[in-house]
Design a protein around this motif. Structure first.
Motif, PDB file in Angstrom:
ATOM      1  N   UNK A   1       2.919   4.365   3.653  1.00 25.27           N
ATOM      2  CA  UNK A   1       3.455   3.711   4.836  1.00 25.27           C
ATOM      3  C   UNK A   1       4.920   3.364   4.617  1.00 25.27           C
ATOM      4  N   UNK A   2       5.673   3.350   5.709  1.00 31.38           N
ATOM      5  CA  UNK A   2       7.056   2.885   5.617  1.00 31.38           C
ATOM      6  C   UNK A   2       7.062   1.422   5.175  1.00 31.38           C
ATOM      7  N   UNK A   3       7.996   1.079   4.322  1.00 31.95           N
ATOM      8  CA  UNK A   3       8.074  -0.301   3.857  1.00 31.95           C
ATOM      9  C   UNK A   3       8.915  -0.417   2.609  1.00 31.95           C
ATOM     10  N   UNK A   4       8.538  -1.363   1.768  1.00 32.80           N
ATOM     11  CA  UNK A   4       9.280  -1.651   0.545  1.00 32.80           C
ATOM     12  C   UNK A   4       8.589  -1.042  -0.670  1.00 32.80           C
ATOM     13  N   UNK A   5       9.403  -0.522  -1.586  1.00 34.56           N
ATOM     14  CA  UNK A   5       8.907  -0.046  -2.875  1.00 34.56           C
ATOM     15  C   UNK A   5       9.709  -0.739  -3.971  1.00 34.56           C
ATOM     16  N   UNK A   6       9.053  -1.056  -5.064  1.00 30.39           N
ATOM     17  CA  UNK A   6       9.687  -1.788  -6.156  1.00 30.39           C
ATOM     18  C   UNK A   6       9.525  -1.038  -7.468  1.00 30.39           C
ATOM     19  N   UNK A   7      10.627  -0.873  -8.192  1.00 27.84           N
ATOM     20  CA  UNK A   7      10.608  -0.293  -9.531  1.00 27.84           C
ATOM     21  C   UNK A   7      10.977  -1.391 -10.523  1.00 27.84           C
ATOM     22  N   UNK A   8      10.030  -1.812 -11.339  1.00 28.06           N
ATOM     23  CA  UNK A   8      10.234  -2.906 -12.295  1.00 28.06           C
ATOM     24  C   UNK A   8      10.777  -2.335 -13.603  1.00 28.06           C
ATOM     25  N   UNK A   9      11.767  -3.027 -14.208  1.00 30.93           N
ATOM     26  CA  UNK A   9      12.404  -2.514 -15.418  1.00 30.93           C
ATOM     27  C   UNK A   9      13.171  -1.239 -15.125  1.00 30.93           C
ATOM     28  N   UNK A  10      13.926  -1.242 -14.064  1.00 33.07           N
ATOM     29  CA  UNK A  10      14.495  -0.018 -13.488  1.00 33.07           C
ATOM     30  C   UNK A  10      15.623   0.604 -14.298  1.00 33.07           C
TER      31      UNK A  10
ATOM     32  N   UNK B   1      22.997  -4.636 -17.193  1.00 29.86           N
ATOM     33  CA  UNK B   1      22.406  -3.359 -16.794  1.00 29.86           C
ATOM     34  C   UNK B   1      22.413  -3.209 -15.281  1.00 29.86           C
ATOM     35  N   UNK B   2      22.074  -4.277 -14.570  1.00 29.31           N
ATOM     36  CA  UNK B   2      22.080  -4.233 -13.108  1.00 29.31           C
ATOM     37  C   UNK B   2      23.501  -4.000 -12.590  1.00 29.31           C
ATOM     38  N   UNK B   3      24.478  -4.650 -13.196  1.00 25.22           N
ATOM     39  CA  UNK B   3      25.868  -4.437 -12.782  1.00 25.22           C
ATOM     40  C   UNK B   3      26.271  -2.975 -12.976  1.00 25.22           C
ATOM     41  N   UNK B   4      25.897  -2.413 -14.124  1.00 21.66           N
ATOM     42  CA  UNK B   4      26.216  -1.011 -14.399  1.00 21.66           C
ATOM     43  C   UNK B   4      25.478  -0.080 -13.446  1.00 21.66           C
ATOM     44  N   UNK B   5      24.227  -0.415 -13.132  1.00 21.06           N
ATOM     45  CA  UNK B   5      23.453   0.416 -12.197  1.00 21.06           C
ATOM     46  C   UNK B   5      24.089   0.412 -10.817  1.00 21.06           C
ATOM     47  N   UNK B   6      24.565  -0.748 -10.382  1.00 23.13           N
ATOM     48  CA  UNK B   6      25.231  -0.822  -9.080  1.00 23.13           C
ATOM     49  C   UNK B   6      26.516  -0.001  -9.071  1.00 23.13           C
ATOM     50  N   UNK B   7      27.255  -0.051 -10.187  1.00 24.56           N
ATOM     51  CA  UNK B   7      28.492   0.726 -10.286  1.00 24.56           C
ATOM     52  C   UNK B   7      28.210   2.223 -10.308  1.00 24.56           C
ATOM     53  N   UNK B   8      27.148   2.591 -11.011  1.00 26.16           N
ATOM     54  CA  UNK B   8      26.831   4.007 -11.221  1.00 26.16           C
ATOM     55  C   UNK B   8      26.072   4.620 -10.054  1.00 26.16           C
ATOM     56  N   UNK B   9      25.104   3.869  -9.518  1.00 21.37           N
ATOM     57  CA  UNK B   9      24.186   4.448  -8.535  1.00 21.37           C
ATOM     58  C   UNK B   9      24.012   3.601  -7.279  1.00 21.37           C
TER      59      UNK B   9
ATOM     60  N   UNK C   1      19.479   2.787  -3.545  1.00 19.11           N
ATOM     61  CA  UNK C   1      18.637   1.862  -4.314  1.00 19.11           C
ATOM     62  C   UNK C   1      19.300   0.487  -4.318  1.00 19.11           C
ATOM     63  N   UNK C   2      18.524  -0.549  -4.052  1.00 18.31           N
ATOM     64  CA  UNK C   2      19.024  -1.919  -4.100  1.00 18.31           C
ATOM     65  C   UNK C   2      18.702  -2.506  -5.479  1.00 18.31           C
ATOM     66  N   UNK C   3      19.700  -2.705  -6.305  1.00 16.39           N
ATOM     67  CA  UNK C   3      19.480  -3.203  -7.665  1.00 16.39           C
ATOM     68  C   UNK C   3      19.544  -4.728  -7.675  1.00 16.39           C
ATOM     69  N   UNK C   4      18.515  -5.343  -8.268  1.00 18.69           N
ATOM     70  CA  UNK C   4      18.440  -6.796  -8.332  1.00 18.69           C
ATOM     71  C   UNK C   4      18.091  -7.248  -9.743  1.00 18.69           C
ATOM     72  N   UNK C   5      18.556  -8.457 -10.096  1.00 17.47           N
ATOM     73  CA  UNK C   5      18.209  -9.070 -11.378  1.00 17.47           C
ATOM     74  C   UNK C   5      16.937  -9.889 -11.201  1.00 17.47           C
ATOM     75  N   UNK C   6      15.984  -9.705 -12.101  1.00 17.64           N
ATOM     76  CA  UNK C   6      14.755 -10.482 -12.018  1.00 17.64           C
ATOM     77  C   UNK C   6      13.832 -10.201 -13.183  1.00 17.64           C
ATOM     78  N   UNK C   7      12.950 -11.157 -13.464  1.00 17.60           N
ATOM     79  CA  UNK C   7      11.980 -11.037 -14.547  1.00 17.60           C
ATOM     80  C   UNK C   7      10.665 -10.469 -14.017  1.00 17.60           C
ATOM     81  N   UNK C   8      10.164  -9.425 -14.677  1.00 20.48           N
ATOM     82  CA  UNK C   8       8.935  -8.798 -14.227  1.00 20.48           C
ATOM     83  C   UNK C   8       7.729  -9.715 -14.245  1.00 20.48           C
ATOM     84  N   UNK C   9       7.722 -10.698 -15.147  1.00 19.63           N
ATOM     85  CA  UNK C   9       6.580 -11.603 -15.260  1.00 19.63           C
ATOM     86  C   UNK C   9       6.666 -12.781 -14.299  1.00 19.63           C
ATOM     87  N   UNK C  10       7.825 -12.961 -13.659  1.00 11.94           N
ATOM     88  CA  UNK C  10       8.028 -14.105 -12.743  1.00 11.94           C
ATOM     89  C   UNK C  10       8.913 -13.649 -11.587  1.00 11.94           C
TER      90      UNK C  10
END
Length: 235
Positions: free
Chosen positions: A12-21, A49-57, A62-71
């Protein structure tokens, strides 16, 4: 990029999340299968890493965000698809992360785990496994956390405990360009040991290990290990 369309054909159309991207490598595979108009979020705990990902890609959808996979700060049932690729062995408390991934996944949504395994690999892939194991040792020596790659049945034992239905598995190979990247990394193995282990008791042994892996790479080549793709719907 891994091509996932045949394994996730009806999303379905919507949101997808890649953890530890990291830099969004697997997130691009998710973007390939999500319907038009969907949003793909790549989550990583490391700010740099997120800053570099935003610069590179950052211009590739892709929307790159900082966050902890366990929280994670997302509400329950936010995502159509939640994925974790070649990151499980980097996580000390992987049960906490898997539980959180299920929380933010909607009922009927797909949990996707992609993880390379160590057994049953051909000779060039064994070179990759040895190289990856050395990198894990150096990571631990530098204060990071990384287990050596699990065997296939060990990965299945972890994931089979999850409350999923319609479980599917497949074994996948990356495109050849990933093998060329491994060759580049192999050429710098000794330099990496010198950078991360110089002056430490393990230095000489790790240096010899790096040199042997380079010799094996010259003799047999290097190929990325086969990866286990594990998919299931949240009940």
């Amino acid at each position: 990029m891994l091509h996932l369309k045949e394994y996730l054909p009806e999303l379905n159309q919507g949101l997808a999340l890649d953890v530890g991207t990291r830099f969004g490598e697997f997130a691009f595979s998710l973007a390939e299968v999500m319907p038009e108009g969907s949003r793909i979020i790549g989550l990583d705990s490391d700010t740099r890493t997120v800053e570099q990902a935003r610069e590179k890609n950052g211009d590739k959808g892709i929307e790159f965000q900082v966050g902890e996979g366990a929280h994670m700060e997302f509400a329950d049932g936010t995502f159509e698809v939640v994925a974790l690729s070649n990151t499980l062995h980097h996580i000390e408390d992987y049960d906490a992360v898997l539980h959180e991934m299920l929380r933010v996944l909607r009922p009927g949504g797909w949990l996707v785990i992609n993880e390379m395994f160590s057994d049953g690999q051909n000779r060039p892939q064994q070179v990759h496994f040895a190289q990856h194991t050395l990198e894990a040792k150096l990571d631990m020596l530098s204060g990071g956390f990384q287990r050596p790659t699990w065997k296939k049945e060990e990965i299945l034992a972890i994931l089979s405990r999850l409350p999923l239905q319609e479980v599917r598995t497949a074994e996948l190979l990356e495109e050849p360009e990933m093998d060329r990247k491994l060759e580049t990394k192999n050429a710098k193995l000794v330099e990496l040991v010198e950078k991360k282990a110089a002056g430490k008791p393990e230095y000489e042994a790790l240096l010899e290990e790096a040199r042997q892996i380079q010799k094996d790479c010259a003799a047999y080549g290097i190929q990325r290990c086969t990866q286990l793709l594990y998919l299931g719907k949240k009940k």
